[in-house]
Scaffold this motif. Structure first.
Motif, PDB file in Angstrom:
ATOM      1  N   MET A 267      74.288  24.242 100.747  1.00 56.67           N
ATOM      2  CA  MET A 267      74.104  25.564 101.368  1.00 56.67           C
ATOM      3  C   MET A 267      72.970  26.403 100.855  1.00 56.67           C
ATOM      4  N   LEU A 268      72.937  26.441  99.504  1.00 58.87           N
ATOM      5  CA  LEU A 268      71.922  27.477  98.687  1.00 58.87           C
ATOM      6  C   LEU A 268      70.775  26.711  98.841  1.00 58.87           C
ATOM      7  N   ALA A 269      70.600  25.198  98.618  1.00 54.74           N
ATOM      8  CA  ALA A 269      69.334  24.595  98.908  1.00 54.74           C
ATOM      9  C   ALA A 269      68.801  24.893 100.087  1.00 54.74           C
ATOM     10  N   ALA A 270      69.580  24.818 101.361  1.00 52.31           N
ATOM     11  CA  ALA A 270      69.092  24.993 102.629  1.00 52.31           C
ATOM     12  C   ALA A 270      68.863  26.498 102.987  1.00 52.31           C
ATOM     13  N   ALA A 271      69.507  27.593 102.386  1.00 52.86           N
ATOM     14  CA  ALA A 271      69.123  28.685 102.624  1.00 52.86           C
ATOM     15  C   ALA A 271      67.730  29.081 101.986  1.00 52.86           C
ATOM     16  N   GLU A 272      67.445  28.411 100.943  1.00 53.61           N
ATOM     17  CA  GLU A 272      66.122  28.830 100.380  1.00 53.61           C
ATOM     18  C   GLU A 272      65.214  28.009 101.032  1.00 53.61           C
ATOM     19  N   ILE A 273      65.190  26.833 101.767  1.00 52.37           N
ATOM     20  CA  ILE A 273      64.163  26.335 102.546  1.00 52.37           C
ATOM     21  C   ILE A 273      64.160  26.941 104.179  1.00 52.37           C
ATOM     22  N   PHE A 274      65.223  26.836 104.614  1.00 51.35           N
ATOM     23  CA  PHE A 274      65.411  27.011 106.066  1.00 51.35           C
ATOM     24  C   PHE A 274      65.498  28.623 106.438  1.00 51.35           C
ATOM     25  N   GLY A 275      65.979  29.361 105.559  1.00 50.17           N
ATOM     26  CA  GLY A 275      66.156  30.817 105.559  1.00 50.17           C
ATOM     27  C   GLY A 275      67.024  31.304 106.793  1.00 50.17           C
ATOM     28  N   GLY A 276      66.733  31.954 107.509  1.00 49.98           N
ATOM     29  CA  GLY A 276      67.483  32.327 108.873  1.00 49.98           C
ATOM     30  C   GLY A 276      67.727  31.359 109.990  1.00 49.98           C
ATOM     31  N   GLY A 277      66.885  30.181 109.554  1.00 48.46           N
ATOM     32  CA  GLY A 277      67.137  28.983 110.585  1.00 48.46           C
ATOM     33  C   GLY A 277      68.166  28.072 110.033  1.00 48.46           C
ATOM     34  N   CYS A 278      68.896  28.671 109.326  1.00 46.26           N
ATOM     35  CA  CYS A 278      70.085  27.665 108.830  1.00 46.26           C
ATOM     36  C   CYS A 278      71.562  28.255 109.390  1.00 46.26           C
ATOM     37  N   LEU A 279      72.345  27.597 109.750  1.00 46.30           N
ATOM     38  CA  LEU A 279      73.620  27.753 110.274  1.00 46.30           C
ATOM     39  C   LEU A 279      74.681  26.932 109.272  1.00 46.30           C
ATOM     40  N   GLY A 280      75.531  27.992 108.959  1.00 47.80           N
ATOM     41  CA  GLY A 280      76.702  27.395 108.025  1.00 47.80           C
ATOM     42  C   GLY A 280      77.935  27.475 108.468  1.00 47.80           C
ATOM     43  N   VAL A 281      78.677  26.185 108.251  1.00 45.96           N
ATOM     44  CA  VAL A 281      79.957  26.101 108.834  1.00 45.96           C
ATOM     45  C   VAL A 281      80.800  25.429 107.745  1.00 45.96           C
ATOM     46  N   VAL A 282      82.100  26.288 107.509  1.00 41.22           N
ATOM     47  CA  VAL A 282      82.988  26.043 106.658  1.00 41.22           C
ATOM     48  C   VAL A 282      84.218  25.509 107.410  1.00 41.22           C
ATOM     49  N   LEU A 283      84.828  24.488 107.076  1.00 39.32           N
ATOM     50  CA  LEU A 283      86.305  24.085 107.810  1.00 39.32           C
ATOM     51  C   LEU A 283      87.233  23.735 106.617  1.00 39.32           C
ATOM     52  N   THR A 284      88.460  23.257 107.092  1.00 42.09           N
ATOM     53  CA  THR A 284      89.650  23.139 106.479  1.00 42.09           C
ATOM     54  C   THR A 284      89.320  22.668 105.094  1.00 42.09           C
ATOM     55  N   GLY A 285      90.116  23.077 104.072  1.00 38.37           N
ATOM     56  CA  GLY A 285      89.864  22.412 102.742  1.00 38.37           C
ATOM     57  C   GLY A 285      90.535  23.539 101.493  1.00 38.37           C
ATOM     58  N   MET A 286      91.024  22.927 100.596  1.00 44.18           N
ATOM     59  CA  MET A 286      91.346  23.621  99.409  1.00 44.18           C
ATOM     60  C   MET A 286      90.398  24.441  98.646  1.00 44.18           C
ATOM     61  N   GLY A 287      90.404  25.263  97.791  1.00 45.38           N
ATOM     62  CA  GLY A 287      89.651  26.128  96.851  1.00 45.38           C
ATOM     63  C   GLY A 287      88.655  27.132  97.775  1.00 45.38           C
ATOM     64  N   ASN A 288      87.382  27.239  97.138  1.00 48.40           N
ATOM     65  CA  ASN A 288      86.480  28.259  97.497  1.00 48.40           C
ATOM     66  C   ASN A 288      85.149  27.785  97.652  1.00 48.40           C
ATOM     67  N   ASP A 289      84.965  26.527  97.572  1.00 48.77           N
ATOM     68  CA  ASP A 289      83.394  25.821  97.730  1.00 48.77           C
ATOM     69  C   ASP A 289      82.963  26.334  98.995  1.00 48.77           C
ATOM     70  N   GLY A 290      81.845  26.759  99.113  1.00 51.07           N
ATOM     71  CA  GLY A 290      80.940  27.374 100.426  1.00 51.07           C
ATOM     72  C   GLY A 290      80.924  28.769 100.287  1.00 51.07           C
ATOM     73  N   VAL A 291      81.611  29.270  99.499  1.00 48.07           N
ATOM     74  CA  VAL A 291      81.663  30.860  99.439  1.00 48.07           C
ATOM     75  C   VAL A 291      80.089  31.568  99.164  1.00 48.07           C
ATOM     76  N   ARG A 292      79.688  30.902  98.003  1.00 45.29           N
ATOM     77  CA  ARG A 292      78.349  31.367  97.357  1.00 45.29           C
ATOM     78  C   ARG A 292      77.386  30.943  98.663  1.00 45.29           C
ATOM     79  N   GLY A 293      77.525  29.534  98.980  1.00 41.88           N
ATOM     80  CA  GLY A 293      76.714  29.098 100.051  1.00 41.88           C
ATOM     81  C   GLY A 293      76.464  29.985 101.347  1.00 41.88           C
ATOM     82  N   LEU A 294      77.516  30.182 102.060  1.00 42.08           N
ATOM     83  CA  LEU A 294      77.614  31.176 103.070  1.00 42.08           C
ATOM     84  C   LEU A 294      76.933  32.303 102.700  1.00 42.08           C
ATOM     85  N   GLN A 295      77.094  33.017 101.525  1.00 40.54           N
ATOM     86  CA  GLN A 295      76.567  34.150 101.211  1.00 40.54           C
ATOM     87  C   GLN A 295      75.084  34.040 101.248  1.00 40.54           C
ATOM     88  N   ALA A 296      74.638  33.019 100.719  1.00 43.08           N
ATOM     89  CA  ALA A 296      73.136  32.712 100.619  1.00 43.08           C
ATOM     90  C   ALA A 296      72.656  32.710 102.077  1.00 43.08           C
TER      91      ALA A 296
END
Length: 346
Positions: A267-296
């Motif tokens: 998600m971080l890499a996608a946000a860097e290149i696609f900017g506002g053209g990126c849609l982030g989706v986080v589904l079921t799962g343990m932990g907190n992977d995706g928080v920093r990506g969604l933030q970006a």
């Protein structure tokens, strides 16, 4: 004091039954209440022994693991951890088991070092499974999305990044096949899963979908109507090329994470290149992977979605993202495809 997790061990091999039982019995928080040698036996013992979790061999003679799992889910919905052979056939059957509702899986040991690996992994997955609420599909009532921030996508969506962990394969099987063949954006799926299982996951989704789905390879072009599954054991990032944006597979990334592939990294890499053209989706799962990506993604004015607790197998990653304040919309699984389509129709 919390009651120990009651486990029923199912395997046609007496050796594997003994190994699994010994591994689980060493943990004071687990109690093996019995074993079964085949599908018919486990279906007979579940109502009598009332286990909290079943460990189930994928490959068994007679009523195999998949048939047995399907009947367990229909008659006695409870958490199941599959025990899979690390073979091509075993990987395909494991992916199918996850799609049918198994909470997680472990691979059978093939050498002395694998026994050391398997014990803590099996104990952790059994304990995690015990906290999962398994319901029949008919028990899940439709729930509308919760909108935290009503804002428009900054620009046309070019890439959707979907991240998932425990429960992800079953969730993806309810999202990806519902997308139309002319879906107007590229998709990258990051699923926490061991090496050897991402290609079967991609191929299974491809069989059921109108869009193309396959395991990502170095240099793959991001394009509308194609979903790429990030291969296990490497990070999936992106590079600009004269004809568009292409996949880069890397071993290292300047972000501390214990996952490979990592939702955050992609998600971080996608946000860097696609900017506002990126849609982030986080589904079921343990932990907190995706928080920093969604933030970006949010920082670059892209839209972010988290799966609603009501449909999550494990409400870990979505909860962490919601609590971090980086989610625009909380959507139940049965509505996520429609939400993605509404945000990409521009």
């Amino acid at each position: 004091m919390k009651e120990p997790v009651r486990v029923l061990v199912v395997d046609d091999s007496a050796l594997m039954r003994r190994i699994i039982t010994q591994m689980l019995d060493k943990d004071p928080g687990i109690q093996v209440v019995g074993f079964a040698r085949n599908g018919l036996e486990v279906l007979d013992k579940i109502p009598r022994l009332r286990p909290d979790v079943v460990t189930l061999d994928v490959e068994m003679p007679g009523k195999n693991g998949l048939e047995t799992l399907q009947e367990i889910m229909e008659r006695f919905p409870l958490p199941v951890v599959m025990v899979s052979a690390l073979t091509v056939q075993g990987a395909y059957e494991t992916v199918r088991a996850l799609e049918l509702g198994a909470v997680d899986f472990v691979t059978k040991p093939t050498g002395r070092g694998d026994f050391v690996r398997l014990a803590p992994e099996l104990v952790l997955k059994v304990k995690t499974a015990a906290d999962v609420r398994v319901k029949k599909e008919i028990d899940k009532k439709p729930v509308g999305p919760t909108v935290f921030r009503s804002r428009r996508q900054a620009r046309k969506v070019e890439l959707v990044v979907i991240g998932a962990s425990t429960g992800g394969p079953a969730a993806l099987a309810k999202i990806i096949p519902r997308l139309p063949a002319d879906f107007p954006a590229g998709i990258v799926i990051v699923q926490h899963i061991p090496p050897g299982f991402t290609r079967p996951l991609a191929e299974r989704l491809n069989e059921r979908s109108q869009i193309e789905v396959r395991e990502a390879e170095e240099g793959d072009l991001i394009r509308p109507g194609r979903a790429l599954v990030a291969p296990a054991g490497r990070h999936t990032v992106f590079r600009l090329s004269p004809d568009g944006v292409r996949v880069r597979l890397v071993d290292d990334f300047p972000l501390e994470t214990r996952f490979k592939p990592s939702v955050d990294v992609t998600m971080l890499a996608a946000a860097e290149i696609f900017g506002g053209g990126c849609l982030g989706v986080v589904l079921t799962g343990m932990g907190n992977d995706g928080v920093r990506g969604l933030q970006a993604i949010e920082a670059r004015e892209g839209i972010t979605i988290a799966e609603d607790e009501s449909t999550c197998v494990v409400f870990g990653m979505p909860r962490a993202a919601i609590e971090a304040g980086v989610v625009d919309r909380v959507v139940p699984l049965n509505r996520i495809t429609a939400e993605i389509l509404s945000l990409t129709e521009k």
